[in-house]
Design an enzyme around this catalytic site. Structure first.
Site, PDB file in Angstrom:
ATOM      1  N   CYS A 257       0.908  -1.238  -0.179  1.00 32.06           N
ATOM      2  CA  CYS A 257       0.159  -0.141  -0.277  1.00 32.06           C
ATOM      3  C   CYS A 257       0.990   1.244   0.133  1.00 32.06           C
ATOM      4  O   CYS A 257       0.540   2.117  -0.765  1.00 32.06           O
ATOM      5  CB  CYS A 257      -1.031  -0.037   1.132  1.00 32.06           C
ATOM      6  SG  CYS A 257      -0.074   0.195   2.692  1.00 32.06           S
ATOM      7  N   HIS A 305      -2.506   1.421   6.819  1.00 35.80           N
ATOM      8  CA  HIS A 305      -3.052   1.436   5.363  1.00 35.80           C
ATOM      9  C   HIS A 305      -3.124   2.813   4.829  1.00 35.80           C
ATOM     10  O   HIS A 305      -3.788   3.697   5.497  1.00 35.80           O
ATOM     11  CB  HIS A 305      -4.287   0.549   5.371  1.00 35.80           C
ATOM     12  CG  HIS A 305      -4.629   0.231   3.594  1.00 35.80           C
ATOM     13  ND1 HIS A 305      -3.705  -0.775   3.311  1.00 35.80           N
ATOM     14  CD2 HIS A 305      -5.535   0.668   2.997  1.00 35.80           C
ATOM     15  CE1 HIS A 305      -4.124  -0.996   1.905  1.00 35.80           C
ATOM     16  NE2 HIS A 305      -5.326  -0.091   1.823  1.00 35.80           N
ATOM     17  N   HIS A 317      -6.018   1.857  -4.086  1.00 35.03           N
ATOM     18  CA  HIS A 317      -5.007   1.364  -3.283  1.00 35.03           C
ATOM     19  C   HIS A 317      -4.484  -0.154  -3.663  1.00 35.03           C
ATOM     20  O   HIS A 317      -5.138  -0.788  -4.444  1.00 35.03           O
ATOM     21  CB  HIS A 317      -5.576   1.355  -1.776  1.00 35.03           C
ATOM     22  CG  HIS A 317      -6.773   0.299  -1.517  1.00 35.03           C
ATOM     23  ND1 HIS A 317      -6.781  -0.173  -0.502  1.00 35.03           N
ATOM     24  CD2 HIS A 317      -7.751   0.062  -2.403  1.00 35.03           C
ATOM     25  CE1 HIS A 317      -8.013  -1.132  -0.547  1.00 35.03           C
ATOM     26  NE2 HIS A 317      -8.565  -0.884  -1.697  1.00 35.03           N
TER      27      HIS A 317
END
Length: 342
Positions: A257, A305, A317
């Protein structure tokens, strides 16, 4: 006439043999049930598996960010160590040259230094020339003393470089041990997640890994980026839709990520940190109500994240090993904050 006695034979239905058979039969019955089919442990419900896998993925991602941070620090320590080693090598070369020069002078002085200066003056056929030469030698001796002082200073500097290098070696060793710990944690979490997913049917796995489309056309939004560099970052992540998630990867063909958003801004000539918990402090914080394409959006209390906002409540993402780079609503996970890098 003598009577003949017949030997009695034991059958399987008596004594210890019958007991063993009964135990075996009871065990078989318990294992197979009345229908004769082996009883398997009940499979957990798909929702339970999905919840456990998602938890494992979050824990693996948190460990991944720690791994990324440790690797960044290890790389930095390695660069510092290499620079120190290069500088120490250059200093040693200069030191050796200075030592060679001093050695040549010392040898010359030894060869000519046995005659008393007053006797040399008396025996000299050119006293004036000798006196001029003696003054020159004295001045040269002063210069040699300065050179000796410089050599000593070089020795001290080299020892300081060696001390600094020892510190960096210790730092590098510590970071590498930290890398191994985090790598073990990540691999353990992902292995357990794969094991749980393997217990689902193909349809159940497809339902778990499904989600918003990765089609480039559906990534278009009505909002515009605040500048050309943010627009380039958005364009980059759109071009990476469908790329696989690989922990620790920063592209160009696979990403985790934070690696995805770092690569996106790198393509725009903007440097952002490697980890989520450093990226959130790499720009100006913006409230959720003011998000614009190109903003970094962060999730979960531990800031574990990150995605790149593309407008209209959506982001692109790299979710986890079960899902490629994709479009998703920012409501998909607990929102933790946002940063505008440029």
């Amino acid at each position: 006439m003598a009577a003949h006695r017949r030997t009695r034979q034991r059958t399987a239905g008596t004594g210890p043999a019958r007991t063993a058979a009964a135990i075996a039969l009871a065990g078989a019955t318990a294992a197979t049930g009345l229908g004769g089919t082996a009883l398997a442990a009940p499979r957990p419900a798909p929702d339970t598996v999905a919840a456990d896998v998602n938890r494992l993925y979050r824990e693996a991602e948190a460990a991944t960010e720690k791994y990324n941070g440790a690797r960044e620090k290890a790389d930095s320590a390695q660069r510092r160590l290499s620079a120190l080693q290069d500088e120490a090598a250059r200093r040693r070369d200069r030191l050796n040259s200075a030592r060679d020069a001093l050695g040549t002078v010392a040898a010359a002085q030894y060869r000519t230094g046995g005659l008393d200066p007053a006797l040399r003056l008396a025996l000299s056929e050119d006293p004036d020339g000798y006196l001029e030469g003696a003054a020159l030698v004295e001045r040269a001796g002063t210069r040699r003393q300065a050179e000796v002082g410089r050599v000593r200073e070089q020795l001290r500097e080299i020892e300081q470089l060696r001390g600094a290098a020892r510190v960096e070696v210790k730092e590098l060793t510590s970071r590498r041990a930290e890398l191994r710990r985090h790598r073990k944690t990540v691999n353990g979490k992902l292995t357990e997640a794969r094991r749980l997913l393997s217990g689902l049917t193909s349809g159940q796995r497809a339902a778990f890994t499904g989600g918003p489309s990765t089609d480039v056309g559906e990534a278009a939004t009505s909002q515009t980026a605040p500048g050309p560099r943010a627009a380039q970052a958005v364009s980059y992540v759109r071009g990476k839709l469908g790329s696989p998630y690989v922990w620790g990867a920063t592209g160009p063909d696979a990403f985790d990520c934070s690696g995805l958003v770092q690569a996106a801004y790198r393509s725009a000539g903007v440097s952002v940190p490697r980890t989520t918990y450093a990226q959130i402090d790499s720009g100006r914080r913006v409230p959720r109500s003011e998000l614009l394409p190109g903003d970094l959006v962060f999730f979960y209390p531990g800031i574990t994240h990150v995605g790149l906002y593309i407008g209209d409540g959506r982001m692109i993402h790299a979710p986890n090993p079960s899902a490629p780079v994709r479009v998703a609503p920012i409501d998909e996970m607990p929102f933790a904050g946002a940063t505008r890098v440029v």
